[in-house]
Design an enzyme around this catalytic site. Structure first.
Site, PDB file in Angstrom:
ATOM      1  N   ASP A  45       0.836  -1.196   0.000  1.00 48.38           N
ATOM      2  CA  ASP A  45       0.000   0.000   0.000  1.00 48.38           C
ATOM      3  C   ASP A  45       0.875   1.252   0.000  1.00 48.38           C
ATOM      4  O   ASP A  45       1.998   1.229   0.529  1.00 48.38           O
ATOM      5  CB  ASP A  45      -0.910   0.013   1.228  1.00 48.38           C
ATOM      6  CG  ASP A  45      -1.998  -1.056   1.154  1.00 48.38           C
ATOM      7  OD1 ASP A  45      -2.280  -1.528   0.038  1.00 48.38           O
ATOM      8  OD2 ASP A  45      -2.548  -1.403   2.215  1.00 48.38           O
ATOM      9  N   TYR A  59       6.702  -8.251   9.170  1.00 40.26           N
ATOM     10  CA  TYR A  59       6.297  -6.859   9.271  1.00 40.26           C
ATOM     11  C   TYR A  59       6.537  -6.316  10.677  1.00 40.26           C
ATOM     12  O   TYR A  59       6.459  -7.065  11.656  1.00 40.26           O
ATOM     13  CB  TYR A  59       4.800  -6.693   8.978  1.00 40.26           C
ATOM     14  CG  TYR A  59       4.364  -7.064   7.593  1.00 40.26           C
ATOM     15  CD1 TYR A  59       4.302  -6.113   6.581  1.00 40.26           C
ATOM     16  CD2 TYR A  59       3.974  -8.371   7.295  1.00 40.26           C
ATOM     17  CE1 TYR A  59       3.869  -6.451   5.304  1.00 40.26           C
ATOM     18  CE2 TYR A  59       3.550  -8.716   6.021  1.00 40.26           C
ATOM     19  CZ  TYR A  59       3.497  -7.758   5.036  1.00 40.26           C
ATOM     20  OH  TYR A  59       3.073  -8.103   3.771  1.00 40.26           O
ATOM     21  N   ASP A 101      -6.748   0.960   8.682  1.00 43.52           N
ATOM     22  CA  ASP A 101      -5.446   1.561   8.934  1.00 43.52           C
ATOM     23  C   ASP A 101      -5.610   3.058   9.162  1.00 43.52           C
ATOM     24  O   ASP A 101      -6.740   3.569   9.251  1.00 43.52           O
ATOM     25  CB  ASP A 101      -4.455   1.257   7.800  1.00 43.52           C
ATOM     26  CG  ASP A 101      -4.848   1.917   6.472  1.00 43.52           C
ATOM     27  OD1 ASP A 101      -5.779   2.751   6.455  1.00 43.52           O
ATOM     28  OD2 ASP A 101      -4.222   1.585   5.449  1.00 43.52           O
ATOM     29  N   ARG A 157      -3.556  -5.196   8.443  1.00 39.43           N
ATOM     30  CA  ARG A 157      -4.627  -4.273   8.851  1.00 39.43           C
ATOM     31  C   ARG A 157      -5.741  -5.043   9.554  1.00 39.43           C
ATOM     32  O   ARG A 157      -6.236  -4.635  10.608  1.00 39.43           O
ATOM     33  CB  ARG A 157      -5.213  -3.582   7.617  1.00 39.43           C
ATOM     34  CG  ARG A 157      -4.341  -2.532   6.985  1.00 39.43           C
ATOM     35  CD  ARG A 157      -5.051  -1.880   5.833  1.00 39.43           C
ATOM     36  NE  ARG A 157      -5.066  -2.694   4.632  1.00 39.43           N
ATOM     37  CZ  ARG A 157      -5.977  -2.608   3.677  1.00 39.43           C
ATOM     38  NH1 ARG A 157      -7.000  -1.786   3.806  1.00 39.43           N
ATOM     39  NH2 ARG A 157      -5.899  -3.350   2.588  1.00 39.43           N
TER      40      ARG A 157
END
Length: 299
Positions: free
Chosen positions: A38, A66, A80, A179
């Site tokens: 993203d 992550y 998010d 998310r």
């Protein structure tokens, strides 16, 4: 120019933007990324160049790591920090102990189910979910199973403005939405939440330390960039490998069916000769002890 290059994608840039810029820097059109990040997510974005684009699909299947910042107390449309707040739940000072938070994280380790967020590229009835979302529509989405290998809290909870924030490191399989995982963590803690920041630190076998910025590549001579490209074999390290003799290698290069491989293949396998990847083969669905080509890498 052939090989795999890990880019440290900055925030504010799409994965397509990275590919567009790299085509100019590398002076080649045959470039593809291995799964989008993203725009507001930074970190590792492996890029396949030339012949290596043939392994991009397989690199997408590998695990990822992550660092995510979780904020409890507000829920957003996008799950998010970019979305509109749609729910709030005032978090009191020291409402959650570190033990409670860690217990909640542990409950989400293993195989879990996720419903893809409306603001995502998952297709339902031939359209991407974010296309429905932009029209103000919310539609039923099929849940899917994803694998969470580990979740570790790395910071102390920070209470502020009726919310609490902390960071986690997540190791997960393909198709995982961090998310959505953030909202699931909030649900286990019986509140609402969202992912307020995300950095991908590992993907396709590449780490953040092995990644290059676009700015660094722009200043490199063309031959220097070629020297830092990894061979396409680097993108297949997560698959089983099978070394074959020269005669079998020739047949594999022609994409022929092979019989009597020992030990027999149990799934998609990289067939190599002198440690060079020739093709990916898989068991034949109709004939016992026969394997067939899934993808051949030789020209």
């Amino acid at each position: 120019m052939d090989g795999i290059l890990a880019i440290n994608k900055p925030r504010g840039m799409t994965s397509h933007d990275v590919v567009f810029k790299l085509r100019k820097i590398l002076k080649t059109k045959k470039i593809g990324h291995t799964g989008t990040l993203d725009p507001e997510v930074n970190g590792v974005l492996p890029i396949c160049v030339g012949r290596a684009t043939r392994v991009s699909d397989y690199m997408m299947d590998s695990g990822k790591t992550y660092i995510a910042e979780i904020t409890l107390g507000t829920q957003t449309t996008t799950e998010d920090q970019t979305g509109e707040v749609i729910a709030t739940n005032l978090i009191e000072e020291n409402q959650f102990s570190t033990t409670e938070i860690d217990d909640a994280l542990n409950q989400l380790i293993g195989e879990i189910e996720q419903i893809p967020p409306m603001f995502s590229a998952v297709k339902v009835n031939g359209r991407k979910l974010y296309e429905y979302a932009r029209e103000g529509k919310v539609i039923d989405r099929p849940s899917r199973k994803v694998q969470i290998y580990s979740i570790t809290r790395t910071t102390e909870p920070k209470y502020h403005d009726g919310k609490v924030t902390f960071e986690i490191i997540v190791q997960c399989g393909k198709g995982t939405y961090i998310r959505t995982l953030s909202t699931q963590i909030a649900e286990v803690l019986q509140t609402v939440g969202h992912m307020s920041k995300l950095t991908r630190t590992e993907s396709g076998g590449f780490t953040l330390e092995q990644s290059y910025t676009l700015e660094a590549l722009q200043t490199m001579p063309h031959e220097s960039i070629q020297s830092i490209l990894h061979p396409l074999e680097k993108g297949l390290t997560h698959l089983p490998h099978h070394e074959v003799d020269e005669q079998t290698a020739q047949r594999i290069m022609w994409g022929q069916k092979i019989k009597g491989i020992i030990p027999p293949l149990t799934g998609e396998t990289v067939m190599t000769h002198n440690n060079k990847a020739l093709a990916i083969y898989m068991p034949h669905s109709e004939y016992d002890n026969v394997i067939k080509a899934r993808k051949v890498f030789t020209d």
